[in-house]
Write a protein that holds these residues in place. Sequence first.
Motif, PDB file in Angstrom:
ATOM      1  N   LYS A  24       0.829  -1.212   0.000  1.00 39.54           N
ATOM      2  CA  LYS A  24       0.000   0.000   0.000  1.00 39.54           C
ATOM      3  C   LYS A  24       0.859   1.256   0.000  1.00 39.54           C
ATOM      4  O   LYS A  24       0.557   2.229  -0.700  1.00 39.54           O
ATOM      5  N   ARG A  25       1.923   1.245   0.782  1.00 44.34           N
ATOM      6  CA  ARG A  25       2.813   2.416   0.818  1.00 44.34           C
ATOM      7  C   ARG A  25       3.464   2.639  -0.545  1.00 44.34           C
ATOM      8  O   ARG A  25       3.596   3.784  -1.004  1.00 44.34           O
ATOM      9  N   ALA A  26       3.861   1.548  -1.206  1.00 45.73           N
ATOM     10  CA  ALA A  26       4.534   1.675  -2.503  1.00 45.73           C
ATOM     11  C   ALA A  26       3.600   2.284  -3.545  1.00 45.73           C
ATOM     12  O   ALA A  26       3.995   3.215  -4.279  1.00 45.73           O
ATOM     13  N   VAL A  27       2.356   1.791  -3.635  1.00 42.79           N
ATOM     14  CA  VAL A  27       1.436   2.331  -4.645  1.00 42.79           C
ATOM     15  C   VAL A  27       0.999   3.743  -4.276  1.00 42.79           C
ATOM     16  O   VAL A  27       0.740   4.574  -5.163  1.00 42.79           O
ATOM     17  N   ALA A  28       0.930   4.048  -2.975  1.00 40.38           N
ATOM     18  CA  ALA A  28       0.552   5.397  -2.553  1.00 40.38           C
ATOM     19  C   ALA A  28       1.619   6.411  -2.960  1.00 40.38           C
ATOM     20  O   ALA A  28       1.300   7.511  -3.438  1.00 40.38           O
ATOM     21  N   VAL A  29       2.882   6.047  -2.786  1.00 35.43           N
ATOM     22  CA  VAL A  29       3.974   6.936  -3.193  1.00 35.43           C
ATOM     23  C   VAL A  29       3.979   7.112  -4.713  1.00 35.43           C
ATOM     24  O   VAL A  29       4.164   8.226  -5.226  1.00 35.43           O
ATOM     25  N   ALA A  30       3.759   6.011  -5.453  1.00 35.33           N
ATOM     26  CA  ALA A  30       3.735   6.102  -6.910  1.00 35.33           C
ATOM     27  C   ALA A  30       2.615   7.016  -7.390  1.00 35.33           C
ATOM     28  O   ALA A  30       2.795   7.813  -8.325  1.00 35.33           O
ATOM     29  N   LEU A  31       1.461   6.938  -6.740  1.00 39.74           N
ATOM     30  CA  LEU A  31       0.337   7.787  -7.129  1.00 39.74           C
ATOM     31  C   LEU A  31       0.605   9.247  -6.785  1.00 39.74           C
ATOM     32  O   LEU A  31       0.310  10.151  -7.576  1.00 39.74           O
ATOM     33  N   ARG A  32       1.162   9.487  -5.621  1.00 39.17           N
ATOM     34  CA  ARG A  32       1.465  10.870  -5.223  1.00 39.17           C
ATOM     35  C   ARG A  32       2.532  11.475  -6.132  1.00 39.17           C
ATOM     36  O   ARG A  32       2.491  12.665  -6.455  1.00 39.17           O
ATOM     37  N   ASN A  33       3.491  10.647  -6.565  1.00 42.66           N
ATOM     38  CA  ASN A  33       4.535  11.149  -7.461  1.00 42.66           C
ATOM     39  C   ASN A  33       3.949  11.619  -8.791  1.00 42.66           C
ATOM     40  O   ASN A  33       4.504  12.520  -9.431  1.00 42.66           O
ATOM     41  N   ARG A  34       2.846  11.020  -9.203  1.00 42.90           N
ATOM     42  CA  ARG A  34       2.183  11.498 -10.420  1.00 42.90           C
ATOM     43  C   ARG A  34       1.687  12.920 -10.226  1.00 42.90           C
ATOM     44  O   ARG A  34       1.804  13.755 -11.122  1.00 42.90           O
ATOM     45  N   TYR A  35       1.090  13.176  -9.076  1.00 40.11           N
ATOM     46  CA  TYR A  35       0.610  14.531  -8.799  1.00 40.11           C
ATOM     47  C   TYR A  35       1.788  15.501  -8.719  1.00 40.11           C
ATOM     48  O   TYR A  35       1.738  16.607  -9.263  1.00 40.11           O
ATOM     49  N   ARG A  36       2.853  15.084  -8.045  1.00 41.70           N
ATOM     50  CA  ARG A  36       4.037  15.947  -7.929  1.00 41.70           C
ATOM     51  C   ARG A  36       4.603  16.269  -9.310  1.00 41.70           C
ATOM     52  O   ARG A  36       4.999  17.405  -9.584  1.00 41.70           O
ATOM     53  N   ARG A  37       4.646  15.235 -10.172  1.00 41.04           N
ATOM     54  CA  ARG A  37       5.179  15.450 -11.524  1.00 41.04           C
ATOM     55  C   ARG A  37       4.322  16.433 -12.298  1.00 41.04           C
ATOM     56  O   ARG A  37       4.838  17.270 -13.061  1.00 41.04           O
ATOM     57  N   SER A  38       2.990  16.369 -12.128  1.00 42.57           N
ATOM     58  CA  SER A  38       2.094  17.257 -12.871  1.00 42.57           C
ATOM     59  C   SER A  38       2.275  18.718 -12.486  1.00 42.57           C
ATOM     60  O   SER A  38       1.879  19.605 -13.239  1.00 42.57           O
ATOM     61  N   ARG A  39       2.880  18.985 -11.328  1.00 41.87           N
ATOM     62  CA  ARG A  39       3.068  20.361 -10.869  1.00 41.87           C
ATOM     63  C   ARG A  39       4.415  20.942 -11.285  1.00 41.87           C
ATOM     64  O   ARG A  39       4.712  22.095 -10.979  1.00 41.87           O
ATOM     65  N   LEU A  40       5.218  20.154 -11.998  1.00 48.38           N
ATOM     66  CA  LEU A  40       6.552  20.599 -12.378  1.00 48.38           C
ATOM     67  C   LEU A  40       6.533  21.311 -13.723  1.00 48.38           C
ATOM     68  O   LEU A  40       5.612  21.113 -14.528  1.00 48.38           O
ATOM     69  N   PRO A  41       7.554  22.135 -13.998  1.00 50.55           N
ATOM     70  CA  PRO A  41       7.664  22.774 -15.321  1.00 50.55           C
ATOM     71  C   PRO A  41       7.849  21.730 -16.413  1.00 50.55           C
ATOM     72  O   PRO A  41       8.350  20.630 -16.168  1.00 50.55           O
TER      73      PRO A  41
END
Length: 457
Positions: A24-41
Amino acid sequence: MAQLTPREIVRELDRYIIGQDEAKRAVAVALRNRYRRSRLPDSIRDEISPKNILMIGPTGVGKTEIARRLAKLVDAPFVKVEATKFTEVGYVGRDVDSIVRDLIEAAIRMVKEQHGSRVRLRARVLAEERIAELLTNPPVKKQQKPVNPIDILLGNKPKEPEVSQEETQRLQLRREDARQKLLRSEIEDYEIEVEVEESSPRVEIQGAAVNIGDMMGGLLPKRMKTRRVSVAEARRLLMAEEEGKLIDMDAVTQEAISRAEQDGIVFIDEIDKIAGRNATGGPDVSREGVQRDILPIVEGSTINTKYGPVKTDYMLFIAAGAFHVAKVTDLIPELQGRFPVRVTLKPLTREDFRNILFQPENSLTRQYTALLGVDNVRLTFEDAALDALAEAAYIVNENGEDIGARRLSTMFERLLEDVSFNAGGDMPDVDLAITADYVKARLSDEARERDLKQFIV
């Protein structure tokens, strides 16, 4: 939901899945990283690709459920594929492209449903307008006159006779009266004749049903047929037709491709079954060959679909396998490197089985209570009964084939077989308390099973 923190994502997954905190922690981090990536230039966003996940664990411990719930949590396009399907006779390398095509179809359905929900109210109004018109001024079947083929090609229609002003006002009053009755659902069972589009014939190509009308690019004229249905059914049919007219399919396709590329989740199950470099010894395809065919999609490539080219560079791939016989190192090194995050899911314990019985929101106790409640059987489960069920499931998995939490479904069917068969009809209301003694009496044979093969010399 896309802005959920990893802790919140795990909390949501806990509502349906017991244990397996590491996964659960692994998939949660992977999902959050998608959001983080979407906020980058844009300059750095294109350089960051998802870190794919490899889940290792026996069957029935929650691998598929974690991936499916994760996709549902954020409305991401999701597709599950069995790796073993690509080892069948007749396989060719390009068959793996069907993974992406299936994902696009899932995205199209999802986006179309969302766009449809936005125009549903408008579609209902238009459908009820058509029903009111049919109720007040039904089409009169006239004797068909010879039609000039040139008029058909040019779209010329015969002129309708003019209606007097008095007749028009009378029809308007009747139409308004019918509209009010529709709003009050007073004529739902009244039957009317509606003209609906007839489905184009379908042919099967490589296991997929293809619409001939789609193949012809809309060149064939639409065939209509008349059906006599209730007002309620007519509303459903006409609403679907009006929704189709209101939805911009070009916008749906464009959005679906974007969401599949950026948010799509592909779950590859039984990847351990294609581990190994040797052929299977039969007519099947070599396992290493299948790995090499899957590799370009996981690495990032462009797949041509009927909706246009689709890039797989930023899709999240989650692979899973028991790896009882094969090892992760039996996969080709290139494929191993594309799954940098590896998590091991633990076998279920007695306590896990007990928690699965009542903690998840879709627990079996709630499901069967709701099912039998339809036939006025009010089920309750004592704590000791849950302990007995968990113990029986654990023992059978230990002594026989370990199928994880799926064993509980088998147990429940055996436990409630007589109740499910006899419920309904003229049977009076029943309050049934499931006790430990009831569980032991119904499941005693299964709980005592032993694998006698170990004693055979």
